[in-house]
Structures are given as structure tokens and as C-alpha cells.
Design an enzyme around this catalytic site. Structure first.
Site, PDB file in Angstrom:
ATOM      1  N   HIS A  69       0.065 -11.931   1.285  1.00 48.51           N
ATOM      2  CA  HIS A  69      -0.930 -11.089   0.629  1.00 48.51           C
ATOM      3  C   HIS A  69      -1.633 -11.801  -0.530  1.00 48.51           C
ATOM      4  O   HIS A  69      -2.850 -11.666  -0.708  1.00 48.51           O
ATOM      5  CB  HIS A  69      -0.257  -9.809   0.129  1.00 48.51           C
ATOM      6  CG  HIS A  69      -1.182  -8.652   0.022  1.00 48.51           C
ATOM      7  ND1 HIS A  69      -0.760  -7.352   0.119  1.00 48.51           N
ATOM      8  CD2 HIS A  69      -2.519  -8.576  -0.163  1.00 48.51           C
ATOM      9  CE1 HIS A  69      -1.803  -6.528  -0.003  1.00 48.51           C
ATOM     10  NE2 HIS A  69      -2.874  -7.255  -0.184  1.00 48.51           N
ATOM     11  N   SER A 113     -13.091  -4.971   2.084  1.00 42.66           N
ATOM     12  CA  SER A 113     -14.151  -4.382   1.264  1.00 42.66           C
ATOM     13  C   SER A 113     -15.544  -4.802   1.742  1.00 42.66           C
ATOM     14  O   SER A 113     -16.382  -5.232   0.931  1.00 42.66           O
ATOM     15  CB  SER A 113     -13.969  -4.756  -0.217  1.00 42.66           C
ATOM     16  OG  SER A 113     -12.791  -4.193  -0.730  1.00 42.66           O
ATOM     17  N   PRO A 114     -15.819  -4.684   3.046  1.00 43.51           N
ATOM     18  CA  PRO A 114     -17.133  -5.102   3.548  1.00 43.51           C
ATOM     19  C   PRO A 114     -18.255  -4.182   3.094  1.00 43.51           C
ATOM     20  O   PRO A 114     -19.426  -4.509   3.285  1.00 43.51           O
ATOM     21  CB  PRO A 114     -16.953  -5.051   5.063  1.00 43.51           C
ATOM     22  CG  PRO A 114     -15.909  -3.995   5.277  1.00 43.51           C
ATOM     23  CD  PRO A 114     -14.955  -4.172   4.128  1.00 43.51           C
ATOM     24  N   LEU A 115     -17.890  -3.046   2.476  1.00 47.11           N
ATOM     25  CA  LEU A 115     -18.895  -2.110   1.971  1.00 47.11           C
ATOM     26  C   LEU A 115     -18.919  -2.076   0.449  1.00 47.11           C
ATOM     27  O   LEU A 115     -19.313  -1.083  -0.165  1.00 47.11           O
ATOM     28  CB  LEU A 115     -18.643  -0.713   2.546  1.00 47.11           C
ATOM     29  CG  LEU A 115     -18.754  -0.630   4.077  1.00 47.11           C
ATOM     30  CD1 LEU A 115     -18.400   0.749   4.588  1.00 47.11           C
ATOM     31  CD2 LEU A 115     -20.165  -1.027   4.532  1.00 47.11           C
ATOM     32  N   GLY A 116     -18.492  -3.181  -0.155  1.00 54.16           N
ATOM     33  CA  GLY A 116     -18.612  -3.301  -1.610  1.00 54.16           C
ATOM     34  C   GLY A 116     -17.892  -2.215  -2.372  1.00 54.16           C
ATOM     35  O   GLY A 116     -18.440  -1.645  -3.324  1.00 54.16           O
ATOM     36  N   TYR A 164       0.846  -1.190   0.000  1.00 55.17           N
ATOM     37  CA  TYR A 164       0.000   0.000   0.000  1.00 55.17           C
ATOM     38  C   TYR A 164       0.882   1.240   0.000  1.00 55.17           C
ATOM     39  O   TYR A 164       1.501   1.593   0.998  1.00 55.17           O
ATOM     40  CB  TYR A 164      -0.923   0.032   1.224  1.00 55.17           C
ATOM     41  CG  TYR A 164      -1.888  -1.118   1.341  1.00 55.17           C
ATOM     42  CD1 TYR A 164      -2.221  -1.906   0.235  1.00 55.17           C
ATOM     43  CD2 TYR A 164      -2.472  -1.440   2.565  1.00 55.17           C
ATOM     44  CE1 TYR A 164      -3.106  -2.975   0.354  1.00 55.17           C
ATOM     45  CE2 TYR A 164      -3.361  -2.497   2.696  1.00 55.17           C
ATOM     46  CZ  TYR A 164      -3.668  -3.261   1.593  1.00 55.17           C
ATOM     47  OH  TYR A 164      -4.540  -4.313   1.726  1.00 55.17           O
ATOM     48  N   GLY A 169     -17.340   0.698  -1.626  1.00 56.47           N
ATOM     49  CA  GLY A 169     -18.038   1.978  -1.500  1.00 56.47           C
ATOM     50  C   GLY A 169     -19.485   1.956  -1.937  1.00 56.47           C
ATOM     51  O   GLY A 169     -20.262   2.833  -1.548  1.00 56.47           O
TER      52      GLY A 169
END
Length: 326
Positions: free
Chosen positions: A125, A204-207, A57, A209
Site C-alpha cells: 500500500h 481518485s480518477p475523479l479528483g 479501509y 469528487g
């Protein structure tokens, strides 16, 4: 905040992903290291004990920011970082390398940037098809014996790979995408993790964004935003996927929660061995996300969410899907 159990490692039910602090999702605005550090500090104040980063990152920048933020609060937090997408023998960032030599080179850099003597949770990773996972697991086992790493994890690994690695060095966690619009893990991965006593850390639990309800058009994305080429954000798939958000928003309205909080509350309801890491570099977002830990969905609401139409489109483009162990 309640605790999730990742193998023998205890973490807050909701963590904080630090990928965006080094870029990605330019719709969040420009980079501001000071704001990122304030976001980490606010997360800790709200009971978050799980900060997730990786050497790729930035590259390297996210680890540096996390290290600066935790300089005087190391004992308050579980630090998770990842190796294997930066080759330290000449290949550089983006070169997959989980050889034993590279693991050892990577951990020294991460320890230095993070300003710590040990890493709580150290993930591979991406699976390295040129290096047997047993070799990688053995290298991490050596680091655990030396006290430089406390727990081992994999990211985006297939069931067979999980079993092979776990037999060499027990895994604390698997990190993979899991949310209301990405539920693939429920078929094989999640039952296997529970069989072996391994926790799940959804990224990415919120797709990406979409499940925040803030994304209405891909035209809102910057030209270099990778979501513009993601199958779930393009063409008819994007229009169909917005219908998922409409249902999440409707249920949130019943309980006075935002779409993001509703989506996270659903994820938390799937088990105490699941610890999502929504990413942000904004204080307001971390306040919104962590509040989801206190939200309860009733059986009717959970059933409505469970019955949502699956997302349309592959979760990554062909190049990125090729890097995932399946």
C-alpha cells in the site's frame, strides 16, 4: 466492457474502488453495507471485473463487505487488495510495516475476510522505508509460489523502487493518483511502466469528487471530511480548480455526458494499459461511471482536455505527501 491489460492480468477498463464502503467522503451519506453490496453486484452486472480494496479501509471493514458481496460470484471478478498500513505485530492500523513476517500475517487475514483462497492482485500500500522493497517483493513471491497470491503490485512507488521490486518479482500494476488534475505520472512513471510491461491503476480518477461537478463549496463537506484540509480544496486553490470542472462540463455537454463520464473517458483514452478504479458505494454512481467506457472523445475535445491548466495546490497535505515514495 473492453479489457485493460495489467501485465499478464486482464481486467475491465473501469473497475470499482471499495474504500468509501468503509467510510471516507461523508458527503456520500452514511454507511449502508447492503447498499454497498448492491453496488458491487450492479458493477459486476455491468461488466466490471476489477474490485479494489485494502485491509486499512475500515480498517478491515471494506474487505469484509467485498467478501460478502462476492460469496457466490468469486469466479466473475479480479480481487485486488493491499497490505502494509496495518502492523500485525502490535503496531496496529496506521503503522507502516512491509516486513516479510507482516506480509504473511496480512495475507491470511485478507484471505479470511474476502472469503477466498487466493488474491488476484496484492499491492504494497505504501513503501516501507524500514524494510528493503526486495524483502517485501520476495515475501510476495513466496505467496505466489504457494498460490495464495497471483500477481504483485505497488502503490505510490518511485521509479527506483519500481525497478528494484520488479527485478525480484515482476509487477502487474502500479496504483497511484492519475486524473485530469493530477498528471505527474506522465513525466517518468508512465514511460517506465510501459518499458517494463506494468499496467497503471489510477485511484481518485475523479479528483476526490471535484471532477464530478457536484462539489461547489467545501461547506458541503462534513467537519471530519479530510478534503477540508487538502490544499486543492482550500482558499484560492479551490476557486481556481473549479475552472477545470467548468471546461470538463462544457465538453461533456457536447457529447451528452456528465463531467464524471467525460473525465473518465479522457483517462481511458490515455492507453489500454490504464484501468481506473473510481470509488463509490452508490448504485447510481457505478452506473454513471461504467457508462464512460462507451464514450468517445474526438481529437479536438481531447486536445482541449489535454491543455487544461494544471490543478492548483499539492495533491495532499504535508503529512500525507511525506508517506509517498518520491
Amino acid at each position: 466492457m473492453k479489457i485493460a491489460q495489467l501485465g499478464a492480468l486482464s481486467v475491465s477498463r473501469i473497475g470499482l474502488g471499495a474504500m468509501t464502503m468503509a467510510g471516507t467522503y461523508t458527503s456520500e451519506g452514511g454507511l449502508d453495507d447492503a447498499e454497498s453490496i448492491r453496488t458491487i453486484h450492479r458493477a459486476l452486472d455491468l461488466g466490471v471485473t476489477h474490485i479494489d480494496t485494502a485491509e486499512i479501509y475500515g480498517p478491515l471493514l471494506s474487505e469484509e463487505i467485498v467478501g460478502r458481496a462476492l460469496a457466490h460470484r468469486r469466479d466473475d471478478v479480479v480481487i485486488a487488495t493491499k497490505f502494509g498500513l496495518v502492523s500485525h505485530s502490535g503496531g496496529g492500523p496506521g503503522t507502516v510495516d512491509s516486513s516479510a513476517a507482516n506480509v504473511r500475517a496480512a495475507v491470511e487475514g485478507s484471505l479470511r475476510r474476502l472469503g477466498t483462497e487466493y488474491i488476484d492482485l496484492y499491492y504494497q500500500h505504501r513503501v516501507d522505508r524500514n524494510t528493503p522493497v526486495e524483502e517485501t517483493a520476495g515475501a510476495v513471491a513466496d505467496l505466489i509460489r504457494e498460490g495464495k497470491v497471483l500477481h504483485f503490485g505497488l502503490s505510490e512507488a518511485a521509479p527506483a523502487t519500481i525497478r528494484l521490486a520488479h527485478a525480484v518479482q515482476p509487477l502487474a500494476a502500479l496504483q497511484t493518483e492519475y486524473s485530469l488534475w493530477t498528471r505527474d505520472v506522465e513525466a517518468e512513471i508512465l514511460p517506465l511502466l510501459r518499458e517494463l510491461g506494468i499496467g497503471l491503476v489510477p485511484y481518485s480518477p475523479l479528483g476526490h469528487g471535484l471532477l464530478t461537478g457536484q462539489v461547489q463549496s467545501v461547506d458541503d463537506f462534513a467537519d471530519d471530511d479530510w478534503r477540508k484540509t487538502n490544499p486543492r480544496f482550500t482558499g484560492g486553490n479551490f476557486v481556481r480548480n473549479l475552472a477545470i470542472v467548468d471546461e470538463v462540463r462544457a465538453i461533456g455537454a457536447e457529447i451528452g455526458a456528465t463531467p464524471a463520464q467525460t473525465a473518465l473517458a479522457w483517462l481511458l483514452s490515455q492507453g489500454d494499459d490504464i484501468a481506473p478504479i473510481p470509488g463509490t458505494r452508490r448504485v447510481s454512481r457505478v452506473e454513471e461511471n461504467t457508462a464512460a467506457a462507451g464514450i468517445q472523445l474526438n481529437d479536438r475535445q481531447l486536445n482541449r482536455l489535454n491543455d487544461l491548466t494544471p490543478a492548483s495546490g499539492a495533491r495532499h497535505d504535508e503529512a500525507n505527501m511525506a508517506s509517498i515514495d518520491r
